[in-house]
Design a protein around this motif. Sequence first.
Motif, PDB file in Angstrom:
ATOM      1  N   PHE A 124       3.083  33.817  61.033  1.00  0.00           N
ATOM      2  CA  PHE A 124       2.754  34.723  59.928  1.00  0.00           C
ATOM      3  C   PHE A 124       2.331  33.943  58.686  1.00  0.00           C
ATOM      4  CE2 PHE A 124       4.123  36.707  55.986  1.00  0.00           C
ATOM      5  CZ  PHE A 124       3.319  37.835  55.994  1.00  0.00           C
ATOM      6  N   PHE A 125       3.118  32.939  58.313  1.00  0.00           N
ATOM      7  CA  PHE A 125       2.795  32.169  57.118  1.00  0.00           C
ATOM      8  C   PHE A 125       1.502  31.380  57.283  1.00  0.00           C
ATOM      9  CE2 PHE A 125       7.442  32.657  56.455  1.00  0.00           C
ATOM     10  CZ  PHE A 125       7.356  33.394  55.279  1.00  0.00           C
ATOM     11  N   VAL A 126       1.298  30.809  58.461  1.00  0.00           N
ATOM     12  CA  VAL A 126       0.076  30.048  58.717  1.00  0.00           C
ATOM     13  C   VAL A 126      -1.147  30.973  58.674  1.00  0.00           C
ATOM     14  CG1 VAL A 126      -1.182  28.780  60.504  1.00  0.00           C
ATOM     15  CG2 VAL A 126       1.156  28.148  59.943  1.00  0.00           C
ATOM     16  N   MET A 127      -1.056  32.135  59.314  1.00  0.00           N
ATOM     17  CA  MET A 127      -2.194  33.068  59.309  1.00  0.00           C
ATOM     18  C   MET A 127      -2.490  33.578  57.905  1.00  0.00           C
ATOM     19  SD  MET A 127      -1.888  35.313  62.810  1.00  0.00           S
ATOM     20  CE  MET A 127      -0.370  36.074  62.296  1.00  0.00           C
ATOM     21  N   SER A 128      -1.451  33.835  57.123  1.00  0.00           N
ATOM     22  CA  SER A 128      -1.664  34.307  55.752  1.00  0.00           C
ATOM     23  C   SER A 128      -2.390  33.252  54.918  1.00  0.00           C
ATOM     24  CB  SER A 128      -0.325  34.653  55.100  1.00  0.00           C
ATOM     25  OG  SER A 128       0.293  35.699  55.797  1.00  0.00           O
ATOM     26  N   PHE A 129      -1.932  32.014  55.007  1.00  0.00           N
ATOM     27  CA  PHE A 129      -2.577  30.928  54.269  1.00  0.00           C
ATOM     28  C   PHE A 129      -4.005  30.706  54.761  1.00  0.00           C
ATOM     29  CE2 PHE A 129      -3.735  26.425  54.295  1.00  0.00           C
ATOM     30  CZ  PHE A 129      -3.788  26.178  52.942  1.00  0.00           C
ATOM     31  N   SER A 130      -4.177  30.613  56.067  1.00  0.00           N
ATOM     32  CA  SER A 130      -5.487  30.352  56.649  1.00  0.00           C
ATOM     33  C   SER A 130      -6.482  31.466  56.320  1.00  0.00           C
ATOM     34  CB  SER A 130      -5.362  30.201  58.168  1.00  0.00           C
ATOM     35  OG  SER A 130      -6.628  30.005  58.746  1.00  0.00           O
ATOM     36  N   GLY A 131      -6.022  32.691  56.435  1.00  0.00           N
ATOM     37  CA  GLY A 131      -6.909  33.819  56.124  1.00  0.00           C
ATOM     38  C   GLY A 131      -7.392  33.783  54.691  1.00  0.00           C
ATOM     39  N   PHE A 132      -6.490  33.484  53.775  1.00  0.00           N
ATOM     40  CA  PHE A 132      -6.872  33.412  52.364  1.00  0.00           C
ATOM     41  C   PHE A 132      -7.902  32.308  52.135  1.00  0.00           C
ATOM     42  CE2 PHE A 132      -6.303  31.603  48.126  1.00  0.00           C
ATOM     43  CZ  PHE A 132      -6.588  32.717  47.349  1.00  0.00           C
ATOM     44  N   VAL A 133      -7.645  31.116  52.664  1.00  0.00           N
ATOM     45  CA  VAL A 133      -8.529  29.967  52.451  1.00  0.00           C
ATOM     46  C   VAL A 133      -9.911  30.208  53.073  1.00  0.00           C
ATOM     47  CG1 VAL A 133      -8.885  27.530  53.062  1.00  0.00           C
ATOM     48  CG2 VAL A 133      -6.667  28.301  52.213  1.00  0.00           C
ATOM     49  N   VAL A 134      -9.936  30.629  54.326  1.00  0.00           N
ATOM     50  CA  VAL A 134     -11.213  30.777  55.037  1.00  0.00           C
ATOM     51  C   VAL A 134     -12.031  31.935  54.464  1.00  0.00           C
ATOM     52  CG1 VAL A 134     -12.264  31.282  57.270  1.00  0.00           C
ATOM     53  CG2 VAL A 134     -10.352  29.687  57.128  1.00  0.00           C
ATOM     54  N   VAL A 135     -11.413  33.075  54.211  1.00  0.00           N
ATOM     55  CA  VAL A 135     -12.154  34.214  53.662  1.00  0.00           C
ATOM     56  C   VAL A 135     -12.676  33.900  52.264  1.00  0.00           C
ATOM     57  CG1 VAL A 135     -11.935  36.606  52.863  1.00  0.00           C
ATOM     58  CG2 VAL A 135     -11.046  35.945  55.100  1.00  0.00           C
ATOM     59  N   ALA A 136     -11.859  33.261  51.439  1.00  0.00           N
ATOM     60  CA  ALA A 136     -12.325  32.900  50.092  1.00  0.00           C
ATOM     61  C   ALA A 136     -13.498  31.925  50.159  1.00  0.00           C
ATOM     62  CB  ALA A 136     -11.177  32.296  49.289  1.00  0.00           C
ATOM     63  N   ALA A 137     -13.389  30.918  51.019  1.00  0.00           N
ATOM     64  CA  ALA A 137     -14.475  29.945  51.143  1.00  0.00           C
ATOM     65  C   ALA A 137     -15.745  30.601  51.690  1.00  0.00           C
ATOM     66  CB  ALA A 137     -14.044  28.789  52.047  1.00  0.00           C
ATOM     67  N   ALA A 138     -15.600  31.475  52.674  1.00  0.00           N
ATOM     68  CA  ALA A 138     -16.770  32.147  53.247  1.00  0.00           C
ATOM     69  C   ALA A 138     -17.431  33.079  52.230  1.00  0.00           C
ATOM     70  CB  ALA A 138     -16.370  32.923  54.499  1.00  0.00           C
ATOM     71  N   LEU A 139     -16.641  33.793  51.447  1.00  0.00           N
ATOM     72  CA  LEU A 139     -17.217  34.690  50.436  1.00  0.00           C
ATOM     73  C   LEU A 139     -17.933  33.909  49.339  1.00  0.00           C
ATOM     74  CD1 LEU A 139     -14.458  37.424  50.027  1.00  0.00           C
ATOM     75  CD2 LEU A 139     -16.773  37.721  50.899  1.00  0.00           C
ATOM     76  N   ILE A 140     -17.317  32.852  48.870  1.00  0.00           N
ATOM     77  CA  ILE A 140     -17.967  32.039  47.830  1.00  0.00           C
ATOM     78  C   ILE A 140     -19.269  31.451  48.353  1.00  0.00           C
ATOM     79  CG2 ILE A 140     -17.739  29.902  46.486  1.00  0.00           C
ATOM     80  CD1 ILE A 140     -14.711  30.629  46.239  1.00  0.00           C
ATOM     81  N   THR A 141     -19.236  30.931  49.576  1.00  0.00           N
ATOM     82  CA  THR A 141     -20.447  30.364  50.174  1.00  0.00           C
ATOM     83  C   THR A 141     -21.534  31.414  50.331  1.00  0.00           C
ATOM     84  OG1 THR A 141     -19.115  28.733  51.345  1.00  0.00           O
ATOM     85  CG2 THR A 141     -21.341  29.114  52.183  1.00  0.00           C
ATOM     86  N   GLU A 142     -21.165  32.605  50.775  1.00  0.00           N
ATOM     87  CA  GLU A 142     -22.144  33.680  50.955  1.00  0.00           C
ATOM     88  C   GLU A 142     -22.743  34.111  49.628  1.00  0.00           C
ATOM     89  OE1 GLU A 142     -24.682  36.386  52.521  1.00  0.00           O
ATOM     90  OE2 GLU A 142     -23.534  34.889  53.645  1.00  0.00           O
ATOM     91  N   ILE A 143     -21.932  34.233  48.612  1.00  0.00           N
ATOM     92  CA  ILE A 143     -22.426  34.681  47.308  1.00  0.00           C
ATOM     93  C   ILE A 143     -23.330  33.624  46.676  1.00  0.00           C
ATOM     94  CG2 ILE A 143     -21.691  35.206  44.939  1.00  0.00           C
ATOM     95  CD1 ILE A 143     -19.225  36.600  46.227  1.00  0.00           C
ATOM     96  N   VAL A 144     -22.956  32.359  46.763  1.00  0.00           N
ATOM     97  CA  VAL A 144     -23.707  31.301  46.087  1.00  0.00           C
ATOM     98  C   VAL A 144     -24.960  30.887  46.857  1.00  0.00           C
ATOM     99  CG1 VAL A 144     -23.578  28.907  45.265  1.00  0.00           C
ATOM    100  CG2 VAL A 144     -21.662  30.457  44.882  1.00  0.00           C
ATOM    101  N   TRP A 145     -24.844  30.665  48.175  1.00  0.00           N
ATOM    102  CA  TRP A 145     -25.972  30.105  48.928  1.00  0.00           C
ATOM    103  C   TRP A 145     -26.609  31.059  49.941  1.00  0.00           C
ATOM    104  CZ3 TRP A 145     -21.587  26.811  48.294  1.00  0.00           C
ATOM    105  CH2 TRP A 145     -21.798  25.782  47.367  1.00  0.00           C
ATOM    106  N   GLN A 146     -25.932  32.065  50.386  1.00  0.00           N
ATOM    107  CA  GLN A 146     -26.411  33.019  51.392  1.00  0.00           C
ATOM    108  C   GLN A 146     -26.994  32.328  52.623  1.00  0.00           C
ATOM    109  OE1 GLN A 146     -29.120  35.419  49.141  1.00  0.00           O
ATOM    110  NE2 GLN A 146     -27.473  36.463  48.064  1.00  0.00           N
ATOM    111  N   PRO A 147     -26.180  31.509  53.306  1.00  0.00           N
ATOM    112  CA  PRO A 147     -26.678  30.812  54.499  1.00  0.00           C
ATOM    113  C   PRO A 147     -26.818  31.776  55.678  1.00  0.00           C
ATOM    114  CG  PRO A 147     -24.360  30.390  54.249  1.00  0.00           C
ATOM    115  CD  PRO A 147     -24.783  31.188  53.044  1.00  0.00           C
ATOM    116  N   PRO A 148     -27.553  31.381  56.724  1.00  0.00           N
ATOM    117  CA  PRO A 148     -27.660  32.236  57.916  1.00  0.00           C
ATOM    118  C   PRO A 148     -26.290  32.336  58.627  1.00  0.00           C
ATOM    119  CG  PRO A 148     -28.766  30.132  58.271  1.00  0.00           C
ATOM    120  CD  PRO A 148     -28.350  30.169  56.837  1.00  0.00           C
ATOM    121  N   PHE A 149     -26.175  33.364  59.475  1.00  0.00           N
ATOM    122  CA  PHE A 149     -24.882  33.612  60.132  1.00  0.00           C
ATOM    123  C   PHE A 149     -24.454  32.473  61.049  1.00  0.00           C
ATOM    124  CE2 PHE A 149     -25.934  38.135  59.181  1.00  0.00           C
ATOM    125  CZ  PHE A 149     -24.889  38.336  58.296  1.00  0.00           C
TER     126      PHE A 149
END
Length: 135
Positions: free
Chosen positions: A64-89
Amino acid sequence: MDQHTQPHHEAHPSTASPLAAGLRGRCPRCGQGRLFAGFLTVRPRCEVCGLDFAFIDSGDGPAFFVMSFSGFVVVAAALITEIVWQPPFWLHAALWLPLILLTTLAPLRPLKGLMIALQFRHKAAEGQFGPGEMP
């Protein structure tokens, strides 16, 4: 209580730091013996001090703790990357799949060891109802 229901033997007091022993995957009592037989499989007992690991029940806490941490880090990084650079899928998949594996598998074993060591240190056990209490 007999020896099988009493998880912590007072004849051998804990000499290990729960933080150091848990993160290194060592026995929560002596800090020397190995705690794990496999990646997450717990040994039956410590090969150094003989502590019976039957009391161990970390459940889904580490995951639970690992998934909570990982989800926060990966989703935040993916959203920032999508907003700033809009790379292909395909680039998103190439970036985030390895990060998901890294942020979930790397901390899982040390966190499970830490939770087991803290369970031992604080004498945490399965809850039991007292006299007159109903489940």
